[in-house]
Design a protein around this motif. Structure first.
Motif, PDB file in Angstrom:
ATOM      1  N   GLY A  56       0.808  -1.213   0.000  1.00  0.00           N
ATOM      2  CA  GLY A  56       0.000   0.000   0.000  1.00  0.00           C
ATOM      3  C   GLY A  56       0.838   1.260   0.000  1.00  0.00           C
ATOM      4  N   ASP A  57       0.171   2.386   0.249  1.00  0.00           N
ATOM      5  CA  ASP A  57       0.813   3.693   0.274  1.00  0.00           C
ATOM      6  C   ASP A  57       1.273   3.959   1.713  1.00  0.00           C
ATOM      7  N   GLY A  58       2.568   4.309   1.862  1.00  0.00           N
ATOM      8  CA  GLY A  58       3.109   4.581   3.189  1.00  0.00           C
ATOM      9  C   GLY A  58       2.345   5.655   3.932  1.00  0.00           C
ATOM     10  N   ILE A  59       1.599   6.474   3.187  1.00  0.00           N
ATOM     11  CA  ILE A  59       0.847   7.570   3.803  1.00  0.00           C
ATOM     12  C   ILE A  59      -0.192   7.023   4.795  1.00  0.00           C
ATOM     13  N   GLU A  60      -0.541   5.727   4.647  1.00  0.00           N
ATOM     14  CA  GLU A  60      -1.458   5.080   5.596  1.00  0.00           C
ATOM     15  C   GLU A  60      -0.912   5.148   7.025  1.00  0.00           C
ATOM     16  N   LEU A  61       0.423   5.032   7.143  1.00  0.00           N
ATOM     17  CA  LEU A  61       1.050   5.064   8.469  1.00  0.00           C
ATOM     18  C   LEU A  61       0.932   6.452   9.080  1.00  0.00           C
ATOM     19  N   LEU A  62       1.049   7.472   8.223  1.00  0.00           N
ATOM     20  CA  LEU A  62       0.886   8.852   8.679  1.00  0.00           C
ATOM     21  C   LEU A  62      -0.549   9.046   9.188  1.00  0.00           C
ATOM     22  N   ARG A  63      -1.494   8.513   8.410  1.00  0.00           N
ATOM     23  CA  ARG A  63      -2.906   8.622   8.780  1.00  0.00           C
ATOM     24  C   ARG A  63      -3.155   7.962  10.142  1.00  0.00           C
ATOM     25  N   LEU A  64      -2.528   6.787  10.314  1.00  0.00           N
ATOM     26  CA  LEU A  64      -2.674   6.037  11.566  1.00  0.00           C
ATOM     27  C   LEU A  64      -2.165   6.847  12.757  1.00  0.00           C
ATOM     28  N   LEU A  65      -0.976   7.440  12.592  1.00  0.00           N
ATOM     29  CA  LEU A  65      -0.389   8.247  13.673  1.00  0.00           C
ATOM     30  C   LEU A  65      -1.283   9.422  14.028  1.00  0.00           C
ATOM     31  N   ARG A  66      -1.655  10.185  13.001  1.00  0.00           N
ATOM     32  CA  ARG A  66      -2.409  11.418  13.253  1.00  0.00           C
ATOM     33  C   ARG A  66      -3.801  11.117  13.789  1.00  0.00           C
ATOM     34  N   ALA A  67      -4.366   9.961  13.400  1.00  0.00           N
ATOM     35  CA  ALA A  67      -5.704   9.584  13.870  1.00  0.00           C
ATOM     36  C   ALA A  67      -5.704   9.407  15.376  1.00  0.00           C
ATOM     37  N   LYS A  68      -4.556   8.982  15.943  1.00  0.00           N
ATOM     38  CA  LYS A  68      -4.543   8.850  17.400  1.00  0.00           C
ATOM     39  C   LYS A  68      -3.866  10.059  18.065  1.00  0.00           C
ATOM     40  N   GLY A  69      -3.775  11.157  17.309  1.00  0.00           N
ATOM     41  CA  GLY A  69      -3.262  12.400  17.879  1.00  0.00           C
ATOM     42  C   GLY A  69      -1.766  12.398  18.097  1.00  0.00           C
ATOM     43  N   ASP A  70      -1.083  11.444  17.466  1.00  0.00           N
ATOM     44  CA  ASP A  70       0.377  11.338  17.606  1.00  0.00           C
ATOM     45  C   ASP A  70       1.028  12.263  16.588  1.00  0.00           C
ATOM     46  N   MET A  71       1.769  13.292  17.081  1.00  0.00           N
ATOM     47  CA  MET A  71       2.345  14.284  16.191  1.00  0.00           C
ATOM     48  C   MET A  71       3.825  14.035  15.882  1.00  0.00           C
ATOM     49  N   THR A  72       4.273  12.780  16.042  1.00  0.00           N
ATOM     50  CA  THR A  72       5.642  12.425  15.669  1.00  0.00           C
ATOM     51  C   THR A  72       5.945  12.948  14.268  1.00  0.00           C
ATOM     52  N   PRO A  73       7.060  13.694  14.099  1.00  0.00           N
ATOM     53  CA  PRO A  73       7.345  14.243  12.767  1.00  0.00           C
ATOM     54  C   PRO A  73       7.523  13.151  11.716  1.00  0.00           C
ATOM     55  N   VAL A  74       6.902  13.367  10.562  1.00  0.00           N
ATOM     56  CA  VAL A  74       6.978  12.404   9.464  1.00  0.00           C
ATOM     57  C   VAL A  74       7.547  13.088   8.229  1.00  0.00           C
ATOM     58  N   LEU A  75       8.598  12.466   7.680  1.00  0.00           N
ATOM     59  CA  LEU A  75       9.194  12.940   6.440  1.00  0.00           C
ATOM     60  C   LEU A  75       8.916  11.866   5.395  1.00  0.00           C
ATOM     61  N   ALA A  76       8.195  12.231   4.344  1.00  0.00           N
ATOM     62  CA  ALA A  76       7.877  11.248   3.314  1.00  0.00           C
ATOM     63  C   ALA A  76       8.916  11.327   2.206  1.00  0.00           C
ATOM     64  N   ALA A  77       9.477  10.178   1.868  1.00  0.00           N
ATOM     65  CA  ALA A  77      10.424  10.094   0.760  1.00  0.00           C
ATOM     66  C   ALA A  77       9.707   9.347  -0.346  1.00  0.00           C
ATOM     67  N   THR A  78       9.627   9.964  -1.482  1.00  0.00           N
ATOM     68  CA  THR A  78       8.785   9.367  -2.499  1.00  0.00           C
ATOM     69  C   THR A  78       9.332   9.522  -3.907  1.00  0.00           C
ATOM     70  N   ALA A  79       9.013   8.568  -4.754  1.00  0.00           N
ATOM     71  CA  ALA A  79       9.388   8.660  -6.156  1.00  0.00           C
ATOM     72  C   ALA A  79       8.347   9.501  -6.887  1.00  0.00           C
ATOM     73  N   ARG A  80       7.184   9.628  -6.262  1.00  0.00           N
ATOM     74  CA  ARG A  80       6.118  10.401  -6.913  1.00  0.00           C
ATOM     75  C   ARG A  80       6.317  11.867  -6.591  1.00  0.00           C
ATOM     76  N   ASP A  81       6.620  12.618  -7.602  1.00  0.00           N
ATOM     77  CA  ASP A  81       6.877  14.027  -7.312  1.00  0.00           C
ATOM     78  C   ASP A  81       5.736  14.911  -7.808  1.00  0.00           C
ATOM     79  N   GLN A  82       4.593  14.278  -8.099  1.00  0.00           N
ATOM     80  CA  GLN A  82       3.469  15.096  -8.545  1.00  0.00           C
ATOM     81  C   GLN A  82       2.986  15.994  -7.418  1.00  0.00           C
ATOM     82  N   LEU A  83       2.624  17.197  -7.823  1.00  0.00           N
ATOM     83  CA  LEU A  83       2.176  18.194  -6.857  1.00  0.00           C
ATOM     84  C   LEU A  83       0.984  17.692  -6.040  1.00  0.00           C
TER      85      LEU A  83
END
Ligand code: CA
Length: 226
Positions: free
Chosen positions: A57-84
């Motif tokens: 899947g899309d790693g962004i799911e993990l970001l969603r999981l963190l933020r859904a429980k109010g966890d503000m751990t900084p997330v840096l996404a590294a991606t091959a997709r550079d679309q705006l």
């Protein structure tokens, strides 16, 4: 600092881990959304480096999981997709920064440091107890203003003890911050690291001591002035 790197390309994952370990950050690796989810449930991290294109899947799911429980751990996404649109989507979901692959390891480090500074980890980036000063972001220590050379494990041990100066830190708590999940924990290793750190601090004239609290753990405290 404990960093989770989610990356399914094994060679790149190991390169990133080797690079960040030198700083020194303790790095756990996950190669899928599932593995990342399990690690995020089991541990707390100071920052997460996230690949977006993962086998399940899309790693962004993990970001969603963190933020859904109010966890503000900084997330840096590294991606091959550079679309705006992808970037805007990620930022909307609470992603803190992104890099487009292939990225430079030095730039990754710089961006991670900036995120850690911004996230308020900065509040604890410079630790002082007695005449010891520890810069947890740079990974450097000084005793009475003179640099002291410490191995990665000793730096992490010192950081853990300094963050709880004057209080006993249990062995499991120290081990959790000192070793990556996939490191084998040898109970003698912790004692050996404590002894070495004690000796280095003593030899460099530090005004703190690390005491052993039998059956519980260790405590770092400033020496009482005579
Ligand atoms: Ca990938």
């Amino acid at each position: 600092m404990h960093i989770l790197v989610v990356e399914d390309e094994p060679h790149l994952a190991e390169l990133v881990r080797a690079h960040l370990s030198k700083i020194p950050f303790a790095v756990d690796l996950a190669a899928s959304v599932d593995e990342g989810t399990a690690l995020l449930r089991a541990s707390r991290y100071d920052a997460v480096v996230l690949d977006r294109g993962l086998p399940d899947g899309d790693g962004i799911e993990l970001l969603r999981l963190l933020r859904a429980k109010g966890d503000m751990t900084p997330v840096l996404a590294a991606t091959a997709r550079d679309q705006l649109t992808d970037r805007i989507h990620g930022l909307d979901l609470g992603m803190d920064d992104y890099m487009v692959k292939p990225y430079d390891l030095g730039e990754l480090t710089a961006r991670l440091r900036a995120l850690l500074r911004r996230s308020g980890k900065a509040l604890g980036a410079l630790l002082n107890v007695g005449n010891i000063a520890l810069d947890t972001v740079q990974g450097s220590a000084e005793v009475a203003g003179k640099p002291v050379t410490l191995a990665r494990r000793q730096l992490m041990l010192l950081e853990t003890l300094m963050r709880s100066a004057g209080r006993v830190v249990s062995r499991p708590a120290i081990e959790a911050s000192l070793y990556r999940i996939d490191d084998l924990i040898d109970s003698n290793a912790l004692e050996a690291n404590v002894s070495r750190l004690r000796r280095i601090l003593q030899d460099s004239g530090a005004t703190v001591s690390i005491s052993t609290v039998r059956g519980v753990g260790y405590m770092l405290a400033e020496d009482k002035k005579p």
